[in-house]
Design an enzyme around this catalytic site. Structure first.
Site, mmCIF file in Angstrom:
data_model
loop_
_atom_site.group_PDB
_atom_site.id
_atom_site.type_symbol
_atom_site.label_atom_id
_atom_site.label_comp_id
_atom_site.label_asym_id
_atom_site.label_seq_id
_atom_site.Cartn_x
_atom_site.Cartn_y
_atom_site.Cartn_z
ATOM 1 N N GLU A 115 -23.040 7.406 47.089
ATOM 2 C CA GLU A 115 -24.250 8.232 46.903
ATOM 3 C C GLU A 115 -25.029 7.796 45.672
ATOM 4 O O GLU A 115 -24.470 7.145 44.779
ATOM 5 C CB GLU A 115 -23.863 9.712 46.797
ATOM 6 N N LYS A 117 -26.650 7.567 42.099
ATOM 7 C CA LYS A 117 -26.306 8.076 40.772
ATOM 8 C C LYS A 117 -27.622 8.545 40.150
ATOM 9 O O LYS A 117 -28.456 7.728 39.737
ATOM 10 C CB LYS A 117 -25.668 6.970 39.934
ATOM 11 N N ARG A 138 -22.686 19.237 29.759
ATOM 12 C CA ARG A 138 -21.463 18.454 29.645
ATOM 13 C C ARG A 138 -20.947 18.453 28.201
ATOM 14 O O ARG A 138 -19.755 18.463 27.968
ATOM 15 C CB ARG A 138 -21.740 17.013 30.102
ATOM 16 N N GLU A 174 -26.032 17.288 38.966
ATOM 17 C CA GLU A 174 -26.981 16.597 38.100
ATOM 18 C C GLU A 174 -28.285 17.388 38.089
ATOM 19 O O GLU A 174 -28.841 17.696 39.154
ATOM 20 C CB GLU A 174 -27.203 15.184 38.668
ATOM 21 N N CYS A 411 -64.829 2.846 13.496
ATOM 22 C CA CYS A 411 -65.987 3.282 12.699
ATOM 23 C C CYS A 411 -65.736 3.168 11.204
ATOM 24 O O CYS A 411 -66.595 3.540 10.409
ATOM 25 C CB CYS A 411 -66.344 4.725 13.041
ATOM 26 N N CYS A 427 -58.573 9.663 12.994
ATOM 27 C CA CYS A 427 -59.824 9.288 12.361
ATOM 28 C C CYS A 427 -60.595 10.594 12.245
ATOM 29 O O CYS A 427 -60.819 11.272 13.246
ATOM 30 C CB CYS A 427 -60.613 8.308 13.238
ATOM 31 N N CYS A 432 -67.506 9.301 15.105
ATOM 32 C CA CYS A 432 -66.885 8.021 15.473
ATOM 33 C C CYS A 432 -67.219 7.682 16.934
ATOM 34 O O CYS A 432 -66.968 8.496 17.832
ATOM 35 C CB CYS A 432 -65.374 8.136 15.297
HETATM 36 S S1 IVH Z 1 -19.424 12.022 40.208
HETATM 37 C C1 IVH Z 1 -17.115 11.457 36.262
HETATM 38 N N1 IVH Z 1 -21.690 11.621 41.393
HETATM 39 O O1 IVH Z 1 -23.132 10.203 36.119
HETATM 40 C C2 IVH Z 1 -17.025 12.589 37.155
HETATM 41 N N2 IVH Z 1 -21.674 11.659 39.025
HETATM 42 O O2 IVH Z 1 -21.947 8.304 34.138
HETATM 43 C C3 IVH Z 1 -17.532 12.325 38.511
HETATM 44 N N3 IVH Z 1 -23.900 11.367 38.030
HETATM 45 O O3 IVH Z 1 -21.646 12.512 33.990
HETATM 46 C C4 IVH Z 1 -18.961 12.314 38.575
HETATM 47 N N4 IVH Z 1 -25.020 11.173 39.923
HETATM 48 O O4 IVH Z 1 -23.315 13.509 35.620
HETATM 49 C C5 IVH Z 1 -21.067 11.744 40.215
HETATM 50 N N5 IVH Z 1 -23.633 11.316 42.613
HETATM 51 C C6 IVH Z 1 -23.024 11.443 41.446
HETATM 52 C C7 IVH Z 1 -23.714 11.352 40.226
HETATM 53 C C8 IVH Z 1 -22.997 11.469 39.031
HETATM 54 C C9 IVH Z 1 -25.108 11.198 38.591
HETATM 55 C C10 IVH Z 1 -23.649 11.407 36.576
HETATM 56 C C11 IVH Z 1 -22.642 12.454 36.185
HETATM 57 C C12 IVH Z 1 -21.741 11.798 35.186
HETATM 58 C C13 IVH Z 1 -22.417 10.496 34.945
HETATM 59 C C14 IVH Z 1 -21.375 9.440 34.664
#
Ligand code: IVH
Length: 673
Positions: A115, A117, A138, A174, A411, A427, A432
């Site tokens: 998925e 990120k 976090r 997120e 100016c 300025c 101007c």
């Molecule tokens: S799974 C580590 N899935 O990326 C615990 N994280 O660099 C498992 N993040 O702090 C996280 N999209 O906030 C997961 N589809 C996604 C994500 C995701 C963004 C963020 C998450 C984590 C960071 C790690």
């Protein structure tokens, strides 16, 4: 008070609203219109106000608390919030898989969830008996800040879960701001002379830490749930199961999350989404690949920093190195001097970059930037490129320190800071020409007096030839004046004069915005115009009158008072009146009846990026012409206006067989072409 009929009515309204939220946010398939939704919410609010004893903390009305927090408390996470190990190539992904296969007792054929990120801020949400009771950042992974009130403003997060939810549950996700919303937030900040956010992630993180949840609710934060912390009285077999359940409970999950049968499939999917990433409504910095089986996840466990069962595959950042050839100084309409780095042209993320703003001199100092330096630039999504750092090892000794100018580059007027703690230098010469040019462009712009034909090139000429020396001079322009300029031939001059005349009946809000009063953006101008109705009332204002308006803070109030107490303002307004401007709240531009009839009564939805207008301008245009716009797709929509890189709404519109038109068709309907 305890009238069972009222209780039942309230419960039924809450149920209807929650159902509508679920259809809209979890299923992206709304059943009712925005208007119907607003009416339900209004009805519930009215009843709860009448019977405050019946208000409950997870009612749909409780998204914005009245209280302003004085700070955030820290709380320990029950289960540590880890981060992810990063990989940058197929080889690294393959060796990650080889490692986990070695660790697992039996080496099964592994399936994965892959998925996006999302480039946002992670959060933890705790639901007790189905109600959202706590939202945490976090923090350092061990403990986070309690930001429940702010998290409750996120409309896509249910305050109450649906169906057979666990007794208690912690999910993680997120929080982010969509690109489109980010653009609007920054446009608004720029128009109020507030520093803009560098990227959507910073904007999301800054918003989550605001102490007033009312302000947070204006930031349109979004959230997608991607993993879970713990669930009492509930077990899942796989990550996929969890997501399906989360969706049933009404939690928003990413529809792009995909179950892949082996690593090869997951890698293909990563490549596919890497190509498509620019069309997503949110920014992503990579993909996450997770072992699907929760049993195997448990077996694999985690290191101190990250789980072994998941890995991030980072997309190639749009970065490049180049040289700063020159620092150009721009002068804005309020006199702000903005340093701009002129770069040796370099390809970055598919476009050539040859200049980038440095925003202010504090930024130059923070970077330690000198003229001639080699720098690393980055372009995140479609956001303006940014200098990330100076590569000092490439210095040859000839690089030149950048000084704050003591005189305006246009100016030669004096340059000053308004207050020591401000980051901007101004300025301060009101005459101007650079400021005059910017003021004219702003005044004639789409959000203000909307004078077509009075753009950058025309203004440049008119100021250079000293034909226009002030805003009011626009209304003294004659066709003969324009003929003197190479830019204007018969038709063009006629058109401009008639656009100028038309603008005389623009409503007060647009005029106020056009004046460019410091800190007064489009929204504030509209609030002020509605409240005070005629321009003359602005000369009789008191601080109290201004500050009692909820949308107007002390800084804006002071700025408005200062502007209208300046004798030059009085003179200028008199001159505008003499020139025939109406300057009252009701003044309105008459639109060609043919244009009105094509949009009036019709419902529009916009998807993708428009070229000629911003989305909010397009939406405003629809309203002005008597139409309606919505943001949720349904079969009741008359026109779907599709810009560049349209999102899921586009596909849905196709499947519903709706009429999809291009921006150019929309402009034709609106009589703007
Ligand atoms: S799974 C580590 N899935 O990326 C615990 N994280 O660099 C498992 N993040 O702090 C996280 N999209 O906030 C997961 N589809 C996604 C994500 C995701 C963004 C963020 C998450 C984590 C960071 C790690």
């Amino acid at each position: 008070m305890n009238d069972p009929k009222i209780k039942k009515q309230i419960a039924s309204l809450r149920q209807k609203i929650r159902q509508a939220d679920y259809r809209y946010y979890a299923l992206s398939d709304p059943e009712i219109s925005d208007k119907e939704y607003d009416n339900l919410l209004k009805e519930l609010k009215t009843l709860e106000e009448k019977y405050p004893g019946l208000v409950i903390f997870d009612s749909p009305t409780q998204r914005v608390s009245g209280a302003v927090s004085s700070g955030f408390k820290a709380t320990k996470h029950k289960i540590k919030m880890l981060s992810l190990e990063n990989t940058y190539s197929i080889e690294e992904l393959k060796s990650w898989e080889a490692k986990i296969k070695r660790l697992l007792k039996k080496s099964p054929g592994l399936d994965y969830l892959a998925e996006p990120k999302i480039d946002g801020v992670s959060c933890s949400l705790v639901y007790e008996k189905g109600s959202l009771v706590m939202g945490l950042t976090r923090g350092d992974g061990e403990s986070g800040e309690v930001v429940t009130a702010n998290i409750k403003t996120i409309r896509s997060l249910p305050l109450k879960l649906r169906g057979d939810y666990p007794e208690s549950l912690e999910v993680r996700g997120e929080i982010y701001i969509q690109r489109e919303d980010f653009k609007q937030i920054n446009q608004q900040r720029a128009s109020r002379n507030e520093p803009v956010f560098a990227n959507p992630r910073n904007a999301a993180s800054g918003s989550l830490k605001l102490l007033d949840s009312k302000l947070v609710s204006q930031r349109r934060l979004k959230c997608l749930i991607h993993s879970f912390g713990w669930a009492k009285g509930f077990t899942f077999q796989t990550q996929k199961d969890f997501l399906a359940k989360a969706k049933d409970w009404g939690l928003p999950i990413d529809a792009r999350s995909k179950n892949c049968q082996d690593l090869g499939q997951a890698i293909d999917y990563c490549f596919k989404l890497e190509k498509e990433r620019e069309s997503f409504s949110y920014e992503v910095d990579g993909m996450v690949i997770k072992v699907n089986s929760l049993k195997l996840q448990e077996e694999l466990g985690a290191t101190l920093k990250s789980p072994r069962w998941a890995v991030a595959y980072k997309f190639a950042a749009h970065q490049a190195t180049t040289k700063v050839k020159e620092i150009e100084l721009g002068v804005g309409r309020t006199g702000i001097i903005t340093p701009v780095a002129i770069l040796e042209p370099v390809a970055c993320g598919g476009v050539t970059i040859s200049r980038t703003t440095l925003h202010n001199f504090d930024e130059i100092e923070r970077l330690g930037l000198r003229r001639g330096d080699t720098v690393l630039i980055e372009r995140a999504g479609e956001v303006i490129p940014k200098i990330i750092k100076v590569i000092t090892s490439k210095r040859k000794g000839k690089e030149v320190k950048i000084k704050i100018p003591s005189r305006c580059p246009v100016c030669s007027g004096i340059v000053e800071k308004e207050k020591e703690e401000e980051v901007y230098w101004y300025c301060i010469n009101p005459d101007c020409p650079a400021q005059l040019k910017r003021s004219l462009i702003h005044f004639a712009g789409r959000g203000a007096m909307d004078i077509e034909g009075l753009g950058e090139a025309a203004v440049e000429e008119l100021v250079k030839q000293k034909i226009v020396n002030s805003l009011v001079d626009i209304y003294k322009l004659k066709k003969e004046d324009l003929f003197k300029l190479p830019l204007f031939k018969e038709k063009k001059a006629d058109n401009l004069i008639s656009a100028i005349n038309k603008s005389k009946s623009q409503p007060l809000a647009r005029f106020l915005f056009g004046l460019g009063i410091r800190h007064v953006g489009e929204k504030a101008a509209s609030v002020l115009a509605k409240k005070f109705k005629t321009i003359d009332n602005f000369f009789k204002l008191s601080v109290d009158q201004l500050e009692e308006i909820p949308e107007i803070g002390p800084v804006m109030a002071a700025s408005v008072l200062k502007f209208f107490s300046n004798p030059k303002t009085k003179k200028m307004i008199e001159a505008f009146k003499q020139a025939g401007l109406r300057l009252n709240v009701g003044a309105s531009r008459r639109l060609a009846p043919t244009a009105t009839s094509k949009i009036a009564g019709k419902t529009f939805i916009f998807t993708g990026e428009l070229e000629k207008l911003s989305r909010s301008q397009a939406q405003k245009l629809v309203e002005e012409l008597g139409g309606k716009w919505v943001s949720a797709i349904s079969k009741n929509i008359d026109f779907v206006v599709a810009g560049q890189n349209p999102g899921s709404k586009y596909r849905k519109a196709q499947s519903l067989g709706l009429k999809i038109i291009a921006e150019s068709d929309f402009l034709t309907l609106a009589g703007r072409r």
